[in-house]
Design an enzyme around this catalytic site. Structure first.
Site, PDB file in Angstrom:
ATOM      1  N   LYS A 284       8.819   5.798   6.232  1.00 40.78           N
ATOM      2  CA  LYS A 284      10.071   5.084   6.539  1.00 40.78           C
ATOM      3  C   LYS A 284      10.693   5.625   7.826  1.00 40.78           C
ATOM      4  O   LYS A 284      11.053   4.866   8.711  1.00 40.78           O
ATOM      5  CB  LYS A 284      11.108   5.273   5.417  1.00 40.78           C
ATOM      6  CG  LYS A 284      10.695   4.766   4.075  1.00 40.78           C
ATOM      7  CD  LYS A 284      11.783   5.010   3.047  1.00 40.78           C
ATOM      8  CE  LYS A 284      12.051   6.485   2.748  1.00 40.78           C
ATOM      9  NZ  LYS A 284      10.941   7.214   2.118  1.00 40.78           N
TER      10      LYS A 284
ATOM     11  N   ARG B 177      18.909   3.872  -2.766  1.00 38.36           N
ATOM     12  CA  ARG B 177      17.805   4.475  -3.502  1.00 38.36           C
ATOM     13  C   ARG B 177      17.956   4.267  -5.000  1.00 38.36           C
ATOM     14  O   ARG B 177      17.126   4.736  -5.769  1.00 38.36           O
ATOM     15  CB  ARG B 177      17.826   5.968  -3.232  1.00 38.36           C
ATOM     16  CG  ARG B 177      16.616   6.471  -2.497  1.00 38.36           C
ATOM     17  CD  ARG B 177      16.854   7.952  -2.384  1.00 38.36           C
ATOM     18  NE  ARG B 177      15.726   8.663  -1.934  1.00 38.36           N
ATOM     19  CZ  ARG B 177      15.460   8.913  -0.662  1.00 38.36           C
ATOM     20  NH1 ARG B 177      16.201   8.447   0.287  1.00 38.36           N
ATOM     21  NH2 ARG B 177      14.403   9.639  -0.353  1.00 38.36           N
TER      22      ARG B 177
ATOM     23  N   ARG C 199       9.128  21.265   5.310  1.00 35.94           N
ATOM     24  CA  ARG C 199      10.336  21.008   4.531  1.00 35.94           C
ATOM     25  C   ARG C 199      10.184  21.604   3.139  1.00 35.94           C
ATOM     26  O   ARG C 199       9.106  21.530   2.560  1.00 35.94           O
ATOM     27  CB  ARG C 199      10.528  19.486   4.406  1.00 35.94           C
ATOM     28  CG  ARG C 199      11.741  18.984   5.103  1.00 35.94           C
ATOM     29  CD  ARG C 199      11.741  17.487   5.229  1.00 35.94           C
ATOM     30  NE  ARG C 199      11.841  16.775   3.958  1.00 35.94           N
ATOM     31  CZ  ARG C 199      11.995  15.467   3.866  1.00 35.94           C
ATOM     32  NH1 ARG C 199      12.053  14.729   4.964  1.00 35.94           N
ATOM     33  NH2 ARG C 199      12.066  14.874   2.705  1.00 35.94           N
TER      34      ARG C 199
ATOM     35  N   ARG D 195       9.417  14.151  -6.710  1.00 38.64           N
ATOM     36  CA  ARG D 195      10.040  13.116  -5.864  1.00 38.64           C
ATOM     37  C   ARG D 195       9.377  11.760  -6.098  1.00 38.64           C
ATOM     38  O   ARG D 195      10.040  10.730  -6.114  1.00 38.64           O
ATOM     39  CB  ARG D 195       9.917  13.505  -4.384  1.00 38.64           C
ATOM     40  CG  ARG D 195      10.898  14.605  -4.004  1.00 38.64           C
ATOM     41  CD  ARG D 195      10.530  15.253  -2.685  1.00 38.64           C
ATOM     42  NE  ARG D 195      10.676  14.374  -1.550  1.00 38.64           N
ATOM     43  CZ  ARG D 195      10.002  14.507  -0.415  1.00 38.64           C
ATOM     44  NH1 ARG D 195       9.102  15.471  -0.276  1.00 38.64           N
ATOM     45  NH2 ARG D 195      10.208  13.687   0.580  1.00 38.64           N
TER      46      ARG D 195
HETATM   47  P1  AP5 Z   1       7.872  10.041   7.326  1.00 40.50           P
HETATM   48  O1  AP5 Z   1       8.080   8.968   8.337  1.00 40.50           O
HETATM   49  O2  AP5 Z   1       8.575  11.329   7.517  1.00 40.50           O
HETATM   50  O3  AP5 Z   1       8.112   9.444   5.854  1.00 40.50           O
HETATM   51  P2  AP5 Z   1       9.424   9.080   5.083  1.00 40.50           P
HETATM   52  O4  AP5 Z   1       9.105   7.900   4.264  1.00 40.50           O
HETATM   53  O5  AP5 Z   1      10.587   9.003   6.015  1.00 40.50           O
HETATM   54  O6  AP5 Z   1       9.482  10.361   4.164  1.00 40.50           O
HETATM   55  P3  AP5 Z   1      10.611  11.285   3.635  1.00 40.50           P
HETATM   56  O7  AP5 Z   1       9.894  12.358   2.858  1.00 40.50           O
HETATM   57  O8  AP5 Z   1      11.503  11.752   4.732  1.00 40.50           O
HETATM   58  O9  AP5 Z   1      11.331  10.373   2.673  1.00 40.50           O
HETATM   59  P4  AP5 Z   1      12.136  10.780   1.501  1.00 40.50           P
HETATM   60  O10 AP5 Z   1      12.611   9.438   1.125  1.00 40.50           O
HETATM   61  O11 AP5 Z   1      11.533  11.534   0.420  1.00 40.50           O
HETATM   62  O12 AP5 Z   1      13.134  11.835   2.116  1.00 40.50           O
HETATM   63  P5  AP5 Z   1      14.598  11.735   2.703  1.00 40.50           P
HETATM   64  O13 AP5 Z   1      14.692  12.638   3.845  1.00 40.50           O
HETATM   65  O14 AP5 Z   1      15.020  10.327   2.842  1.00 40.50           O
HETATM   66  O15 AP5 Z   1       6.301  10.283   7.221  1.00 40.50           O
HETATM   67  C1  AP5 Z   1       5.773  11.304   6.394  1.00 40.50           C
HETATM   68  C2  AP5 Z   1       4.672  12.062   7.132  1.00 40.50           C
HETATM   69  O16 AP5 Z   1       3.534  11.224   7.302  1.00 40.50           O
HETATM   70  C3  AP5 Z   1       5.072  12.504   8.544  1.00 40.50           C
HETATM   71  O17 AP5 Z   1       4.494  13.739   8.793  1.00 40.50           O
HETATM   72  C4  AP5 Z   1       4.483  11.408   9.442  1.00 40.50           C
HETATM   73  O18 AP5 Z   1       4.174  11.877  10.742  1.00 40.50           O
HETATM   74  C5  AP5 Z   1       3.237  10.996   8.682  1.00 40.50           C
HETATM   75  N1  AP5 Z   1       2.929   9.565   8.790  1.00 40.50           N
HETATM   76  C6  AP5 Z   1       3.811   8.532   8.795  1.00 40.50           C
HETATM   77  N2  AP5 Z   1       3.170   7.346   8.870  1.00 40.50           N
HETATM   78  C7  AP5 Z   1       1.839   7.635   8.870  1.00 40.50           C
HETATM   79  C8  AP5 Z   1       0.661   6.838   8.924  1.00 40.50           C
HETATM   80  N3  AP5 Z   1       0.698   5.489   8.971  1.00 40.50           N
HETATM   81  N4  AP5 Z   1      -0.527   7.478   8.900  1.00 40.50           N
HETATM   82  C9  AP5 Z   1      -0.578   8.820   8.849  1.00 40.50           C
HETATM   83  N5  AP5 Z   1       0.497   9.632   8.816  1.00 40.50           N
HETATM   84  C10 AP5 Z   1       1.699   9.060   8.822  1.00 40.50           C
HETATM   85  O19 AP5 Z   1      15.417  12.327   1.469  1.00 40.50           O
HETATM   86  C11 AP5 Z   1      15.296  13.664   1.069  1.00 40.50           C
HETATM   87  C12 AP5 Z   1      16.133  13.925  -0.161  1.00 40.50           C
HETATM   88  O20 AP5 Z   1      17.522  13.624   0.122  1.00 40.50           O
HETATM   89  C13 AP5 Z   1      15.815  13.058  -1.376  1.00 40.50           C
HETATM   90  O21 AP5 Z   1      14.772  13.593  -2.137  1.00 40.50           O
HETATM   91  C14 AP5 Z   1      17.174  13.069  -2.113  1.00 40.50           C
HETATM   92  O22 AP5 Z   1      17.344  14.260  -2.828  1.00 40.50           O
HETATM   93  C15 AP5 Z   1      18.170  13.043  -0.990  1.00 40.50           C
HETATM   94  N6  AP5 Z   1      18.595  11.671  -0.634  1.00 40.50           N
HETATM   95  C16 AP5 Z   1      18.391  11.012   0.543  1.00 40.50           C
HETATM   96  N7  AP5 Z   1      18.902   9.771   0.508  1.00 40.50           N
HETATM   97  C17 AP5 Z   1      19.436   9.626  -0.734  1.00 40.50           C
HETATM   98  C18 AP5 Z   1      20.092   8.549  -1.391  1.00 40.50           C
HETATM   99  N8  AP5 Z   1      20.291   7.360  -0.790  1.00 40.50           N
HETATM  100  N9  AP5 Z   1      20.504   8.742  -2.673  1.00 40.50           N
HETATM  101  C19 AP5 Z   1      20.328   9.934  -3.303  1.00 40.50           C
HETATM  102  N10 AP5 Z   1      19.705  10.984  -2.729  1.00 40.50           N
HETATM  103  C20 AP5 Z   1      19.262  10.840  -1.465  1.00 40.50           C
END
Ligand code: AP5
Ligand code: ZN
Length: 212
Positions: free
Chosen positions: A13, A88, A156, A167
């Protein structure tokens, strides 16, 4: 244009939201990044959020909805924005609907759990600006150093394998029902995110209507 990016942890994402943000010149709003920054600064809600994040659970709806409301009221959101990681839960989606904001499209980046487990283990993030990399698929120019700000890249805390499993379970239980929610509103577009980053970007830009 107001967009939502939906998908499992590590689906890509953030990676694709950044591409679309550059293409449309609208801000990418990552609730995860905002929460990590707050945790780093030791604010009251940041510390509360940190405990949930480290355990792979969701931060409470009240906190996240409050953060989002404040952020989208800022000036740079006037011409549109990309929500990366919000909503979410169904209550978060309902809160967004109640803010009277028109969402144009919801892009679901779909990647199987097995690929996610493998992918997340190679992710590195900048401890300074939060930029995200992958040791194999999106490496930094100099190993361990952020291309954007020169600070160190680190693993991370919630990317440890046991936390990733939690997760993913949280995603399937609490967030995946949003696919139905937005399907019913006629806004859901699914992009297969298993291809290489550049191929997924092409599909994502097509889904948003930037590329044919
Ligand atoms: P990346 O682009 O970083 O993926 P992402 O989907 O953004 O992953 P996140 O882990 O950041 O999402 P998340 O939803 O768990 O975490 P968030 O920070 O929102 O890609 C992942 C990796 O793969 C990277 O290394 C990238 O380079 C690689 N990659 C990407 N595309 C690729 C491809 N096509 N091929 C190969 N490699 C690829 O949230 C963290 C925490 O915050 C949550 O767990 C929760 O506790 C809290 N939180 C955040 N938002 C909320 C909410 N709305 N409500 C409640 N809690 C929340
Ligand atoms: Zn950086």
């Amino acid at each position: 244009m107001n967009l939502i990016f939906l998908g499992a942890p590590g689906a890509g994402k953030g990676t694709q939201a950044e591409v679309v943000s550059d293409a449309l010149n609208i801000p990418q709003i990552s609730t995860g990044n905002i929460l990590r920054e707050a945790a780093k600064n030791g604010t009251e809600y940041g510390l509360k959020a940190k405990a949930a994040m480290d355990a792979g659970a969701l931060v409470s709806d009240d906190i996240v909805i409050g953060i989002l409301k404040e952020r989208i009221a800022e000036d740079d959101c006037k011409n549109g924005f990309i929500l990366d990681g919000f909503p979410r839960t169904v209550p978060q989606a309902e809160a967004l609907d109640n803010m009277n904001i028109r969402i144009d499209k919801v892009i679901e980046i779909h990647v199987p759990d097995e690929t996610i487990k493998q992918r997340v283990s190679g992710r590195r993030v900048c401890q300074g600006c939060g930029a995200s990399y992958h040791i194999e698929y999106k490496p930094t120019k100099v190993e361990g150093i952020c291309d954007k700000c020169g600070d160190k890249t680190i693993v991370r805390k919630d990317d440890q394998p046991e936390v990733v499993l939690d997760r993913l379970a949280t995603y399937h239980e609490k967030t995946a029902p949003l696919k139905d929610y937005y399907e019913k509103q006629g806004k859901l577009v699914t992009v297969i995110g298993q291809e290489e980053v550049a191929d997924t970007s092409k599909l994502t830009l097509q889904a948003v209507g930037v590329e044919k």
